[in-house]
Enzyme design. Structure first.
Site, short mmCIF file in Angstrom:
data_model
loop_
_atom_site.label_atom_id
_atom_site.label_comp_id
_atom_site.label_asym_id
_atom_site.label_seq_id
_atom_site.Cartn_x
_atom_site.Cartn_y
_atom_site.Cartn_z
CB CYS A 125 -1.68 13.95 -9.23
SG CYS A 125 -2.26 12.58 -8.21
CG ASP A 197 3.79 9.19 -5.47
OD1 ASP A 197 3.17 8.92 -4.44
OD2 ASP A 197 3.32 9.93 -6.35
#
Ligand code: RUB
Length: 309
Positions: A125, A197
């Site tokens: 990512c 996250d």
């Protein structure tokens, strides 16, 4: 505020830290523009705005924590004057931006020590914290190469690979499903770096979908896995064993290469698109934070003391 909400929801603004920074800036701007005449009216308006902004992406405790912290600062301020509170909102937003900048610089320092002199690092990512770690290590003269997954379905790996390559770091982009293959090759990555996250109260890592599979493959291959993140990704709402809400995104992301007509053929097919998954604490070697490299137990015990629900 509407435009920030849309940009976060559509991933025009992506990555937990950028999301939190944009949301806090938007909340401070809302305070400046507010027509509220009293402190309670201003606070009520901002709390509503904060809830709206936070709903743009449910798996983002950094955004929630920082929005709550700004609202709390205004609520708990001795000041009753609306103009003063507006100034305080701007001041707090700037303080957070400065803190974030310095914290990520600290993470870069701590993380760069983990990067090998030579060999390969795998990245999944696009994490601003991971980018800083790798650039720092490169600036220190380390000559490693980086494998970036594409990070389907939204291809955030393209951002990472371009950013690193433009910095001069030899970079190879691979499809997500080939990670295990590359762990079996001659120049297999010895280190996996991912962002975060959310960190749950159990010390689990919530990050881009696929992170947990990569961590399992890395463990099998004997590679280390570190998450690089500010501590405010800890989610106090996960205390007492509650799980982190996982965002599901639209089916269009999986069919983005098809025309609307071609998509018709998939109408009867159920498509599920979770944006994040959960990696257990025991699959992670450590978390690189602004306070240093912590294990799950150390991280959770620090955060329990420092983060209010
Ligand atoms: C981005 C992602 C990143 C974390 C951390 O997902 O999973 O690893 O957000 O980023 P998305 P940072 O593209 O869906 O937002 O280190 O910049 O906070």
């Amino acid at each position: 505020m509407q435009s920030t909400f849309k940009k976060i929801k559509s991933l025009e603004i992506q990555g937990a830290e950028s999301i939190a920074l944009a949301a806090v800036r938007a909340l401070a701007a809302q305070a400046t523009q507010s027509k509220a005449k009293t402190k309670p009216a201003l606070i009520a308006e901002l709390e509503k705005a904060a809830a709206f902004l936070a709903s743009s992406r449910p798996t983002e405790p950094a955004m929630r924590n920082e929005l709550a912290s700004l609202s709390r600062a205004l609520r708990e301020s001795d000041s009753q004057g609306v103009q003063e509170l507006k100034k305080l909102a701007q001041k707090k937003a700037q303080e957070y931006a400065d803190f974030s900048h310095h914290a990520r610089a600290r993470i870069a320092e701590f993380g760069a020590k983990l990067v090998p002199q030579k060999g390969a690092v795998l990245v999944h990512c696009h994490s601003s914290a991971v980018m800083r770690v790798l650039k720092k290590a490169f600036d220190q003269g380390k000559r490693f190469e980086v494998f970036c997954t594409e990070s389907r379905p939204f291809f955030q790996g393209r951002i990472s690979s371009r950013e690193l390559s433009e910095y001069g770091i030899p970079t190879t982009m691979i499809v997500d499903d080939s990670v295990n293959f590359f762990f079996s090759q001659k120049n297999a990555p010895s280190l996996v770096l991912v962002g975060a996250d959310a960190i749950t109260d159990k010390g689990e890592l919530v990050n881009k979908i696929g992170t947990s599979l990569i961590a399992l493959a890395a463990r099998e291959a004997g590679a280390k896995v570190y998450s690089c993140t500010l501590l405010h990704k800890y989610d106090p709402h996960t205390r007492g064993g509650k799980s982190e809400p996982i965002e599901f995104r639209g089916e269009k992301e999986l069919l983005s290469d098809l025309s609307p007509r071609q998509r018709e053929a998939f109408k009867k097919i159920k498509i599920l698109n979770p944006a994040f998954d959960i990696t257990p604490a025991n699959c992670i070697s450590g978390v690189v934070t602004e306070k240093g490299v912590l294990n799950a137990r150390e991280l959770v015990s620090f955060c329990r003391k420092n983060f209010r629900v």
